[in-house]
Structures are given as structure tokens and as C-alpha cells.
Design a protein around this motif. Structure first.
Motif, PDB file in Angstrom:
ATOM      1  N   LYS A 174      93.128 -35.294 -16.906  1.00  0.00           N
ATOM      2  CA  LYS A 174      93.734 -34.738 -15.686  1.00  0.00           C
ATOM      3  C   LYS A 174      94.185 -33.274 -15.840  1.00  0.00           C
ATOM      4  O   LYS A 174      94.994 -33.044 -15.254  1.00  0.00           O
ATOM      5  N   SER A 175      93.350 -32.581 -16.675  1.00  0.00           N
ATOM      6  CA  SER A 175      93.808 -31.252 -16.625  1.00  0.00           C
ATOM      7  C   SER A 175      92.478 -30.402 -16.371  1.00  0.00           C
ATOM      8  O   SER A 175      91.261 -31.068 -16.346  1.00  0.00           O
ATOM      9  N   SER A 176      92.385 -28.979 -15.913  1.00  0.00           N
ATOM     10  CA  SER A 176      91.325 -28.430 -15.291  1.00  0.00           C
ATOM     11  C   SER A 176      91.669 -27.035 -16.218  1.00  0.00           C
ATOM     12  O   SER A 176      92.639 -26.685 -16.400  1.00  0.00           O
ATOM     13  N   ILE A 177      90.445 -26.398 -16.374  1.00  0.00           N
ATOM     14  CA  ILE A 177      90.240 -25.144 -17.240  1.00  0.00           C
ATOM     15  C   ILE A 177      89.875 -24.054 -16.456  1.00  0.00           C
ATOM     16  O   ILE A 177      88.659 -24.231 -15.667  1.00  0.00           O
ATOM     17  N   LEU A 178      90.345 -22.931 -16.380  1.00  0.00           N
ATOM     18  CA  LEU A 178      89.841 -21.450 -15.822  1.00  0.00           C
ATOM     19  C   LEU A 178      89.615 -20.798 -17.089  1.00  0.00           C
ATOM     20  O   LEU A 178      90.611 -20.472 -17.779  1.00  0.00           O
ATOM     21  N   TYR A 179      88.424 -20.190 -17.131  1.00  0.00           N
ATOM     22  CA  TYR A 179      88.115 -19.136 -18.188  1.00  0.00           C
ATOM     23  C   TYR A 179      87.770 -17.984 -18.046  1.00  0.00           C
ATOM     24  O   TYR A 179      87.321 -17.625 -16.975  1.00  0.00           O
ATOM     25  N   VAL A 180      88.910 -17.088 -18.503  1.00  0.00           N
ATOM     26  CA  VAL A 180      88.903 -15.679 -18.313  1.00  0.00           C
ATOM     27  C   VAL A 180      88.339 -14.870 -19.629  1.00  0.00           C
ATOM     28  O   VAL A 180      88.780 -15.001 -20.615  1.00  0.00           O
ATOM     29  N   SER A 181      87.171 -14.232 -19.488  1.00  0.00           N
ATOM     30  CA  SER A 181      86.331 -13.751 -20.414  1.00  0.00           C
ATOM     31  C   SER A 181      86.895 -12.301 -20.828  1.00  0.00           C
ATOM     32  O   SER A 181      87.530 -11.698 -19.954  1.00  0.00           O
ATOM     33  N   GLU A 182      86.313 -11.818 -21.851  1.00  0.00           N
ATOM     34  CA  GLU A 182      86.608 -10.653 -22.275  1.00  0.00           C
ATOM     35  C   GLU A 182      86.015  -9.396 -21.078  1.00  0.00           C
ATOM     36  O   GLU A 182      86.700  -8.554 -20.639  1.00  0.00           O
ATOM     37  N   CYS A 183      85.044  -9.981 -20.701  1.00  0.00           N
ATOM     38  CA  CYS A 183      84.284  -9.186 -19.442  1.00  0.00           C
ATOM     39  C   CYS A 183      85.078  -9.113 -18.181  1.00  0.00           C
ATOM     40  O   CYS A 183      85.203  -8.020 -17.825  1.00  0.00           O
ATOM     41  N   ASP A 184      85.430 -10.112 -18.031  1.00  0.00           N
ATOM     42  CA  ASP A 184      86.280 -10.285 -16.682  1.00  0.00           C
ATOM     43  C   ASP A 184      87.640  -9.543 -16.820  1.00  0.00           C
ATOM     44  O   ASP A 184      87.949  -8.687 -15.655  1.00  0.00           O
ATOM     45  N   ILE A 185      88.275  -9.297 -17.893  1.00  0.00           N
ATOM     46  CA  ILE A 185      89.383  -8.652 -18.155  1.00  0.00           C
ATOM     47  C   ILE A 185      89.116  -7.080 -18.089  1.00  0.00           C
ATOM     48  O   ILE A 185      89.774  -6.288 -17.622  1.00  0.00           O
ATOM     49  N   ILE A 186      88.242  -6.730 -18.643  1.00  0.00           N
ATOM     50  CA  ILE A 186      87.706  -5.141 -18.971  1.00  0.00           C
ATOM     51  C   ILE A 186      87.158  -4.719 -17.445  1.00  0.00           C
ATOM     52  O   ILE A 186      87.340  -3.552 -17.093  1.00  0.00           O
ATOM     53  N   ALA A 187      86.501  -5.734 -16.886  1.00  0.00           N
ATOM     54  CA  ALA A 187      85.875  -5.185 -15.409  1.00  0.00           C
ATOM     55  C   ALA A 187      86.959  -4.519 -14.411  1.00  0.00           C
ATOM     56  O   ALA A 187      86.482  -4.160 -13.419  1.00  0.00           O
ATOM     57  N   GLY A 188      88.109  -4.937 -14.622  1.00  0.00           N
ATOM     58  CA  GLY A 188      89.179  -4.813 -13.548  1.00  0.00           C
ATOM     59  C   GLY A 188      90.075  -5.907 -13.167  1.00  0.00           C
ATOM     60  O   GLY A 188      90.183  -6.686 -13.855  1.00  0.00           O
ATOM     61  N   ASN A 189      90.389  -5.622 -12.072  1.00  0.00           N
ATOM     62  CA  ASN A 189      91.692  -6.755 -11.523  1.00  0.00           C
ATOM     63  C   ASN A 189      91.004  -7.972 -10.795  1.00  0.00           C
ATOM     64  O   ASN A 189      91.655  -8.867 -10.209  1.00  0.00           O
ATOM     65  N   SER A 190      89.863  -7.936 -10.577  1.00  0.00           N
ATOM     66  CA  SER A 190      89.286  -9.030  -9.774  1.00  0.00           C
ATOM     67  C   SER A 190      89.523 -10.730 -10.444  1.00  0.00           C
ATOM     68  O   SER A 190      89.668 -11.384  -9.679  1.00  0.00           O
ATOM     69  N   TYR A 191      89.635 -10.395 -11.645  1.00  0.00           N
ATOM     70  CA  TYR A 191      89.984 -11.793 -12.414  1.00  0.00           C
ATOM     71  C   TYR A 191      91.537 -12.252 -11.577  1.00  0.00           C
ATOM     72  O   TYR A 191      91.795 -13.645 -11.841  1.00  0.00           O
ATOM     73  N   LYS A 192      92.300 -11.306 -11.500  1.00  0.00           N
ATOM     74  CA  LYS A 192      93.728 -11.728 -10.716  1.00  0.00           C
ATOM     75  C   LYS A 192      93.594 -12.526  -9.515  1.00  0.00           C
ATOM     76  O   LYS A 192      94.198 -13.413  -9.446  1.00  0.00           O
ATOM     77  N   ARG A 193      92.645 -12.092  -8.737  1.00  0.00           N
ATOM     78  CA  ARG A 193      92.400 -12.968  -7.236  1.00  0.00           C
ATOM     79  C   ARG A 193      91.857 -14.334  -7.767  1.00  0.00           C
ATOM     80  O   ARG A 193      92.404 -15.310  -6.977  1.00  0.00           O
ATOM     81  N   LYS A 194      91.154 -14.454  -8.791  1.00  0.00           N
ATOM     82  CA  LYS A 194      90.295 -15.783  -9.092  1.00  0.00           C
ATOM     83  C   LYS A 194      91.641 -16.764  -9.615  1.00  0.00           C
ATOM     84  O   LYS A 194      91.816 -17.788  -9.340  1.00  0.00           O
ATOM     85  N   LEU A 195      92.487 -15.975 -10.410  1.00  0.00           N
ATOM     86  CA  LEU A 195      93.672 -16.883 -10.899  1.00  0.00           C
ATOM     87  C   LEU A 195      94.615 -17.288  -9.753  1.00  0.00           C
ATOM     88  O   LEU A 195      95.232 -18.215 -10.017  1.00  0.00           O
ATOM     89  N   VAL A 196      94.956 -16.449  -8.943  1.00  0.00           N
ATOM     90  CA  VAL A 196      95.796 -16.741  -7.708  1.00  0.00           C
ATOM     91  C   VAL A 196      95.066 -18.046  -6.988  1.00  0.00           C
ATOM     92  O   VAL A 196      95.837 -18.920  -6.602  1.00  0.00           O
ATOM     93  N   ARG A 197      93.754 -17.783  -6.706  1.00  0.00           N
ATOM     94  CA  ARG A 197      93.130 -18.958  -5.813  1.00  0.00           C
ATOM     95  C   ARG A 197      93.196 -20.241  -7.051  1.00  0.00           C
ATOM     96  O   ARG A 197      93.331 -21.336  -6.372  1.00  0.00           O
ATOM     97  N   TYR A 198      92.968 -20.074  -8.327  1.00  0.00           N
ATOM     98  CA  TYR A 198      93.239 -21.278  -9.061  1.00  0.00           C
ATOM     99  C   TYR A 198      94.502 -21.857  -8.771  1.00  0.00           C
ATOM    100  O   TYR A 198      94.515 -23.265  -8.691  1.00  0.00           O
TER     101      TYR A 198
END
Length: 217
Positions: A56-80
Motif C-alpha cells: 500500500k505504498s506508491s512511488i513517484l520517480y524524479v529523474s535527473e532530467c526532471d530536475i535539470i529541466a527546471g521547476n515543472s517537477y515541483k508541480r507534479k510533486l504537488v499533484r502527487y
């Protein structure tokens, strides 16, 4: 029709299985999981999550590319974080030579701002080992026990605590016996901490967690 995505997002895979977002089908991570004896169930409607695990756990994977590309990964994290789910949420973050300079900022956002659990991984190979360990470890333990996630994530919390200056494995283990989550540790008073790790250790831990909040005020 609107209930289907929620049902899929909340689906718990059988033991020995992982529900995986379709976008990971041809990834090296999935190939490594298959090689380790994990059975994969692909699904298009996992919501923001990348993987659902049997404990009963879920995983969101944040890759090296996600981090370097900018702050869009933050929006995905908030939605998660905001997703309606009964799963325990875990974020795997690639900490590589290229992403290392951004890692502290990512960690602060994930752990302190969003209150999620974070585990740094060197890449998809290490991530697959971690997922396999949970899948196989949970199955060998007790297939009918629901709330085992605290024990499963002890290595994760242990890793995070050891990032505090002056806190080694012994002190981290002592802290884990008294605080079951990063949130509890973050909100602990210096007096409570002092009883476990001494005055100097208590000051180091308290200042480490609270310097992030005071810096922004």
C-alpha cells in the motif's frame, strides 16, 4: 466513468507484483524488476504515481532530467501529494553527478515543504533494487499484514536522518526507536532530542530542521 481512474489509482497489486505506469514499459528499471522475479502489471490510469506496491505504498520517480529541466517537477510533486489516495507516498530522486547540485533544494521541497518521504537513488538500477526489496520482503514477511510500511521505510528514514551533521548510524537508529517519521523528528523539541542524543546532538538536529523554516522568514 469518473470512478474508474480512482479505482485504478487505489488498486493494490498482489504480492510479488507491481502496478506500473505504461510509460515505464520499455525502461531499464522495469527490465531489472522482471529480472529480479517481480511481475509487472502495466496501467495507463495510475494518476501521477509511477508505481503502486503491494504494501500500500506508491512511488513517484524524479529523474535527473526532471530536475535539470527546471521547476515543472515541483508541480507534479504537488499533484502527487494532493492526490486522493490511501497509499503511503514515496518519492525516489536521482542523485547523480549532474543533479547533485540541485539535490538539497529538491530534498527541502519534498521533505520539508510537502511532508513526503524521499529516497535518493543513483539511477534506475538502484531504484529497481529498492522496489524489489519491498515487494519480496513484504511477501516473505506476512502477506496479510496491512500496516507494515513503517518498518519497510526504516532504511529510507535512516538515510535521511544520517544527513544531519553529526548524526551517524548509531544516533540515527536511536532516533528511529523514538520517532517513526521525519515529521515527528522535525517537530521534536530540543529537550526530547537531548534525552536521546545528548545536548550537542539535539542542537544540531533541531537547527538542521528549522534553519529551512527560519531562512524564509
Amino acid at each position: 466513468m469518473e470512478t474508474k481512474p480512482f479505482a485504478v489509482v487505489s488498486a493494490v497489486p498482489p504480492y510479488g507484483h507491481v502496478i506500473c505506469s505504461e510509460k515505464w514499459r520499455n525502461s531499464s528499471l522495469v527490465q531489472s524488476l522482471k529480472g529480479g522475479g517481480v511481475k509487472i502489471l502495466f496501467e495507463n490510469e495510475l494518476g501521477v504515481a509511477d508505481f503502486n506496491l503491494p504494501n500500500k505504498s506508491s512511488i513517484l520517480y524524479v529523474s535527473e532530467c526532471d530536475i535539470i529541466a527546471g521547476n515543472s517537477y515541483k508541480r507534479k510533486l504537488v499533484r502527487y501529494r494532493n492526490a486522493s489516495s490511501s497509499f503511503q507516498e514515496l518519492v525516489l530522486v536521482e542523485k547523480t553527478r549532474l543533479s547533485e547540485q540541485y539535490f538539497q533544494a529538491v530534498q527541502t521541497f519534498v521533505v520539508f515543504d510537502l511532508g513526503l518521504s524521499l529516497l535518493p537513488v543513483s539511477g534506475q538500477s538502484e531504484a529497481s533494487q529498492f522496489i524489489s526489496q519491498i515487494v519480496h520482503g513484504e511477501g516473505r514477511d506476512n502477506p496479510f499484514r496491512r500496516r507494515s510500511s513503517c518498518r519497510l521505510f526504516d532504511p529510507l528514514v535512516l538515510t535521511l536522518i544520517q544527513q544531519v551533521p553529526g548524526v551517524g548510524k548509531v544516533k540515527a537508529l536511536a532516533l528511529l526507536q523514538n520517532f517513526s517519521s521525519i515529521h515527528q523528528l522535525c517537530n521534536a523539541t530540543p529537550t526530547k532530542l537531548e534525552a536521546i542524543v545528548g545536548q550537542v546532538g539535539a542542537q544540531q538536529i533541531h537547527s538542521f530542521f528549522h534553519k529551512h523554516t527560519t531562512a524564509g522568514t
